[in-house]
Structures are given as structure tokens and as C-alpha cells.
Design a protein around this motif. Structure first.
Motif, PDB file in Angstrom:
ATOM      1  N   UNK A  94     -46.108  90.583   7.393  1.00  0.00           N
ATOM      2  CA  UNK A  94     -47.556  90.907   8.715  1.00  0.00           C
ATOM      3  C   UNK A  94     -49.076  90.063   7.035  1.00  0.00           C
ATOM      4  N   UNK A  95     -48.985  90.428   6.253  1.00  0.00           N
ATOM      5  CA  UNK A  95     -49.982  90.472   5.120  1.00  0.00           C
ATOM      6  C   UNK A  95     -50.505  89.405   5.678  1.00  0.00           C
ATOM      7  N   UNK A  96     -49.863  88.301   5.600  1.00  0.00           N
ATOM      8  CA  UNK A  96     -50.217  86.831   6.254  1.00  0.00           C
ATOM      9  C   UNK A  96     -50.909  86.224   7.615  1.00  0.00           C
ATOM     10  N   UNK A  97     -50.714  87.607   7.946  1.00  0.00           N
ATOM     11  CA  UNK A  97     -51.560  87.283   9.903  1.00  0.00           C
ATOM     12  C   UNK A  97     -52.367  87.942   9.867  1.00  0.00           C
ATOM     13  N   UNK A  98     -52.698  88.893   8.834  1.00  0.00           N
ATOM     14  CA  UNK A  98     -54.256  89.618   8.656  1.00  0.00           C
ATOM     15  C   UNK A  98     -54.893  88.884   9.017  1.00  0.00           C
ATOM     16  N   UNK A 215     -62.928  88.362  23.542  1.00  0.00           N
ATOM     17  CA  UNK A 215     -62.391  89.482  23.233  1.00  0.00           C
ATOM     18  C   UNK A 215     -61.924  88.971  22.049  1.00  0.00           C
ATOM     19  N   UNK A 216     -61.454  89.315  20.664  1.00  0.00           N
ATOM     20  CA  UNK A 216     -60.108  89.398  19.779  1.00  0.00           C
ATOM     21  C   UNK A 216     -59.150  89.152  20.093  1.00  0.00           C
ATOM     22  N   UNK A 217     -58.247  87.949  19.862  1.00  0.00           N
ATOM     23  CA  UNK A 217     -56.807  88.207  20.349  1.00  0.00           C
ATOM     24  C   UNK A 217     -55.549  88.522  19.286  1.00  0.00           C
ATOM     25  N   UNK A 218     -55.688  89.910  19.316  1.00  0.00           N
ATOM     26  CA  UNK A 218     -54.606  90.656  18.763  1.00  0.00           C
ATOM     27  C   UNK A 218     -53.687  90.824  19.105  1.00  0.00           C
ATOM     28  N   UNK A 219     -52.692  91.468  17.972  1.00  0.00           N
ATOM     29  CA  UNK A 219     -51.285  91.233  18.232  1.00  0.00           C
ATOM     30  C   UNK A 219     -51.577  92.942  19.468  1.00  0.00           C
ATOM     31  N   UNK A 220     -52.058  93.926  19.751  1.00  0.00           N
ATOM     32  CA  UNK A 220     -52.325  94.647  20.490  1.00  0.00           C
ATOM     33  C   UNK A 220     -52.746  94.224  21.648  1.00  0.00           C
ATOM     34  N   UNK A 246     -42.126  81.055  10.995  1.00  0.00           N
ATOM     35  CA  UNK A 246     -41.849  82.179  11.810  1.00  0.00           C
ATOM     36  C   UNK A 246     -42.749  83.356  10.815  1.00  0.00           C
ATOM     37  N   UNK A 247     -43.200  84.103  11.324  1.00  0.00           N
ATOM     38  CA  UNK A 247     -43.522  85.069  10.326  1.00  0.00           C
ATOM     39  C   UNK A 247     -43.431  86.651  11.266  1.00  0.00           C
ATOM     40  N   UNK A 248     -42.105  87.338  10.630  1.00  0.00           N
ATOM     41  CA  UNK A 248     -41.601  88.344  11.474  1.00  0.00           C
ATOM     42  C   UNK A 248     -42.093  89.344  11.557  1.00  0.00           C
ATOM     43  N   UNK A 249     -42.198  90.588  12.820  1.00  0.00           N
ATOM     44  CA  UNK A 249     -43.012  91.746  12.922  1.00  0.00           C
ATOM     45  C   UNK A 249     -42.733  92.975  12.973  1.00  0.00           C
ATOM     46  N   UNK A 250     -42.368  93.714  12.679  1.00  0.00           N
ATOM     47  CA  UNK A 250     -41.973  95.349  12.848  1.00  0.00           C
ATOM     48  C   UNK A 250     -43.079  96.487  13.811  1.00  0.00           C
ATOM     49  N   UNK A 251     -43.030  96.488  14.939  1.00  0.00           N
ATOM     50  CA  UNK A 251     -44.588  97.440  15.080  1.00  0.00           C
ATOM     51  C   UNK A 251     -44.238  98.462  14.509  1.00  0.00           C
ATOM     52  N   UNK A 252     -42.829  99.699  14.462  1.00  0.00           N
ATOM     53  CA  UNK A 252     -42.821 101.106  13.542  1.00  0.00           C
ATOM     54  C   UNK A 252     -43.260 100.742  12.308  1.00  0.00           C
ATOM     55  N   UNK A 253     -42.359  99.805  11.502  1.00  0.00           N
ATOM     56  CA  UNK A 253     -42.333  99.855  10.074  1.00  0.00           C
ATOM     57  C   UNK A 253     -44.187  99.413  10.003  1.00  0.00           C
ATOM     58  N   UNK A 254     -44.896  98.826  10.505  1.00  0.00           N
ATOM     59  CA  UNK A 254     -46.301  98.802  10.008  1.00  0.00           C
ATOM     60  C   UNK A 254     -47.129 100.064  10.514  1.00  0.00           C
ATOM     61  N   UNK A 260     -52.712  99.166  10.896  1.00  0.00           N
ATOM     62  CA  UNK A 260     -53.132  98.692  12.111  1.00  0.00           C
ATOM     63  C   UNK A 260     -52.287  97.236  12.566  1.00  0.00           C
ATOM     64  N   UNK A 261     -52.122  97.282  13.477  1.00  0.00           N
ATOM     65  CA  UNK A 261     -51.256  96.366  14.503  1.00  0.00           C
ATOM     66  C   UNK A 261     -52.299  95.513  15.263  1.00  0.00           C
ATOM     67  N   UNK A 262     -53.543  96.171  15.329  1.00  0.00           N
ATOM     68  CA  UNK A 262     -55.049  95.265  15.433  1.00  0.00           C
ATOM     69  C   UNK A 262     -55.713  94.256  14.481  1.00  0.00           C
ATOM     70  N   UNK A 263     -55.087  94.791  13.679  1.00  0.00           N
ATOM     71  CA  UNK A 263     -55.669  93.667  12.500  1.00  0.00           C
ATOM     72  C   UNK A 263     -54.847  92.427  12.314  1.00  0.00           C
ATOM     73  N   UNK A 264     -53.857  92.682  13.236  1.00  0.00           N
ATOM     74  CA  UNK A 264     -53.087  90.992  12.884  1.00  0.00           C
ATOM     75  C   UNK A 264     -54.163  89.831  14.085  1.00  0.00           C
TER      76      UNK A 264
END
Length: 394
Positions: A94-98, A215-220, A246-254, A260-264
Motif C-alpha cells: 500500500x505504501x508504494x502506491x501512495x 479529477x485524480x484517478x484514485x482507487x476509489x 503486482x501490488x496486492x491491496x485489501x480494502x477492508x485492511x486499509x 484512506x484508499x483515496x491516497x492510492x
């Protein structure tokens, strides 16, 4: 004795019956011995912990010990250890995609709409008005940025705008038109964003290519513009593929960790894939009411108690609640087996906190009476055959 001998002389059939039963007694003894000894090797999958060496090691020398898999009892410490390991694995990705959102810069194939006020003759250069039935991916009305990053303006000629922000492109176009017009009033906007896009795939309502706009293309933003998750989406198993990594993401864990998933922030060319829950089931078998492939929840979580619930719980007539096992990593090089004694009410608390992994196998062994009954069912045909053979022989 004399009375008995006289009775047998009067009834010769009785003597033959006694003799025949005396001959059958060794056959019956042998069959029963085999049946009782088979109880120790009753069919099933009962597991036992490997022998421990005096030095404390759980393995012994020899080929037999190499095939043994250690069995670990499920307790609070084990649950916390597994949970911490899974959490740290997701945090690094997650940190690498912020990243911080930056203003949109124009690129090749973007379409600009340039309006010069009080000069209607320039409106014809924008092209014909689009039809009402135009397709979503058709370019809008305006000037298309060519492969060299330029647009061609009437009278002003070629103007380079690729790599510029909208305000910078407006100033560049104003400067070019100022050579032909006196103090032109210029307005520039993007009529169609086509230079940059991300791709969404998997369990989303509208998968496909999504253009990146101002508009910024965030994960949300990507999930929302793709129509949201489908009913079978696993929100804990999303993958962003960027430059072959590949960067695995878990929305519930975040959300649990306050991230904030909007930071991805997604970039041009990224691929976002949402997996299906059906691909990450858990196999529940053994002495349960309904052997089944248990499906995780929408959050991707599936505890041991939830998997047992989907299987209809233990079979009260045949299951041994003390022999509940979770087999993990069967396809890998380091398989693990976890054991839970479900007789105690405390075990239900542990089962409700022990999270299963995809492709785990939950196995419930049968009780001793059921195992013995199954052995007898296997041996009864042989016993009947032996008795019949002894009777026919005599």
C-alpha cells in the motif's frame, strides 16, 4: 457322563452337530482376532503429532520423519501471530502506491476545444457538431493533439501543447493567436480525454478502460467509475499491476488501519483487477452435515466458525469434536496442520477468530464408534464367507 454317552448313542445327530461346531470354533476365533486387530487401523484420516526428540526437535531421523507435518494447536497467540504476518505483508504494498495528486497534463490524442471570442469564423475549425447517438469513445469536437504533441490552429499554425497543464496550454495558444489578432480573448478546455487511461478488470460492474481526466484517478475513483463492485467481488484481494510489478491491496485492511484508499493514486497504464470470492474458497470435509467449498465474505474474511456454519456444522452422530483440523499450504513446500479441540466452549471463541486462507482444507474426523462400525462393515462379508465355507466343508 454315562447318561450323556447313552443320550448321544440314542441321538446320533446331536453328536455330529457338536463336532461340527467344534471344528468351526477355530475359524470364528481367527475372524474375530482379525476384526479386533483391525480396530487399531480403522479407515479414516486421524492425525497425530510427530514424536519429539529428547533435544526438543519435533522431527526424527529417517525417511518416515521427512513426510511428517507438525500439528500446531490453535490458541490466542497463534491467531495473533498469523494476523500480524498478514497485516505487514499488505502494508508494504500500500505504501508504494501512495502519492499526491498532480494537475492533469495534456497528451497525444487529447481533444482541445479552443474558443476565440468575437471571431466566429474560427468556430468552423472545431469540426461538425457531434450526433446525438455518438458513442462514448468517439472523440469530441475540437483540435486533436497529434503524435508530435501539437495542434493546428487556423492562421496561427502549429502550437505545441503536449505535457502542458490546461492553463499553460491556454497561454501558449493565446501567444500564437496574438500574432494575428489584437488582444484575443481565448478559452481552452479539454473536450475529450484520450491520452491517458487505466484498465479495470474482474468483479466490477463495468470493467474496461477508464480515461484519466482532471479529477485524480484514485482507487476509489476507479472503482466508482467502473460501476462499483459486483456481488461476487472479493474486496480484500485487489491487485494493481504497474510496469510489470503486482501490488496486492485489501480494502477492508486499509480501512481497519485508518488508511484512506483515496491516497492510492493510479497512473497511466495501470491495471486494477478485483478477484472473485469463488476463486478463494475453503474445502470443508469429513464428518460434517454438508461437505462444501466455503466461500469467503465480501470483505474476503472467512473464519473457521463461518466455514463450519456453511457446512451445516458437525455431524453429532459421527463427528469427534476433539479432532478438528485445518490443513494449510498443501500445494506448497511447507504445509502446516492446525488442530482445535471443539469440545470446549472456549474453542468456539478461537474458531470465530481463526481466519482461514484460500484453499485451506478443514477436516473433521469421526468418533471411535463410527470407525469401529465401518471396520465391521468391511469385515462382515469376509466373516460370512468364512462361515459359509466352513459349513459347506463339513
Amino acid at each position: 457322563m454315562e447318561y450323556l454317552m447313552g443320550f448321544m448313542r440314542k441321538r446320533p445327530g446331536i453328536a455330529s452337530e457338536i463336532t461340527r461346531h467344534s471344528l468351526m470354533r477355530p475359524v470364528i476365533s481367527v475372524v474375530l482376532s482379525v476384526a479386533l486387530s483391525a480396530c487399531a487401523v480403522a479407515p479414516g484420516m486421524r492425525m497425530s503429532a510427530p514424536a519429539t526428540l529428547p533435544g526438543g526437535s519435533g522431527a526424527s531421523n529417517g525417511p518416515a520423519s521427512e513426510a511428517q507435518v507438525p500439528i500446531t494447536d490453535i490458541d490466542i497467540n497463534l491467531i495473533q501471530q498469523i494476523r500480524d504476518t498478514d497485516t505487514h505483508a499488505n502494508e508494504d504494498a500500500v505504501r508504494q502506491l501512495f502519492a499526491r495528486a498532480e494537475p492533469y497534463t495534456l497528451g497525444v490524442s487529447d481533444v482541445l476545444q479552443v474558443t476565440v471570442w468575437d471571431h466566429p469564423e474560427l468556430a468552423a475549425a472545431l469540426g461538425a457538431q457531434p450526433q446525438t447517438s455518438s458513442r462514448p469513445y468517439d472523440p469530441g469536437q475540437g483540435f486533436v493533439i497529434d503524435t508530435a504533441g501539437n495542434i493546428q490552429l487556423p492562421y496561427a499554425g502549429s502550437v505545441h501543447v503536449a505535457g502542458l497543464r490546461i492553463d499553460e496550454a491556454q497561454r501558449a495558444i493565446h501567444a500564437a493567436l496574438s500574432t494575428m489578432y489584437v488582444k484575443p480573448q481565448v478559452t481552452v478546455r479539454v473536450a475529450s480525454y484520450r491520452a491517458k487511461q487505466v484498465y479495470v478488470d474482474g468483479e466490477l460492474r463495468m470493467p474496461g478502460a477508464i480515461p484519466i481526466n482532471d479529477s485524480p484517478m484514485t482507487l476509489y475513483e476507479a472503482i466508482t467509475r467502473a460501476g462499483g463492485f459486483s456481488s461476487s467481488a472479493d474486496q480484500s484481494r485487489m491487485v494493481v499491476v504497474r510496469n510489470g510489478v503486482s501490488y496486492p491491496l485489501s480494502l477492508p485492511h486499509m480501512l481497519e488501519r485508518g488508511q484512506n484508499p483515496a491516497n492510492v493514486l493510479l497512473r497511466d497504464g495501470d491495471l486494477l483487477r478485483v478477484a472473485s470470492r469463488d476463486d478463494y474458497g475453503v474445502f470443508v470435509m469429513g464428518e460434517v452435515n454438508k461437505p462444501v467449498t466455503a466461500i469467503p465474505m465480501k470483505t474476503g474474511k472467512l473464519t473457521l466458525s463461518e466455514a463450519m456454519s456453511q457446512a451445516g456444522s458437525l455431524n453429532n452422530a459421527t463427528a469427534d469434536a476433539a479432532q478438528l483440523y485445518v490443513i494449510r499450504g498443501v500445494a506448497g513446500n511447507t504445509p502446516q496442520v492446525y488442530h482445535l479441540d471443539a469440545h470446549s466452549p472456549v474453542a468456539m471463541v478461537l474458531a470465530n477468530q481463526f481466519e482461514l486462507h484460500p484453499k485451506d482444507v478443514v477436516y473433521v474426523d469421526g468418533n471411535g464408534l463410527v470407525r469401529f462400525s465401518r471396520v465391521l462393515n468391511l469385515l462382515l462379508p469376509a466373516i460370512n464367507a468364512g462361515l459359509t465355507a466352513a459349513i459347506l466343508t463339513k
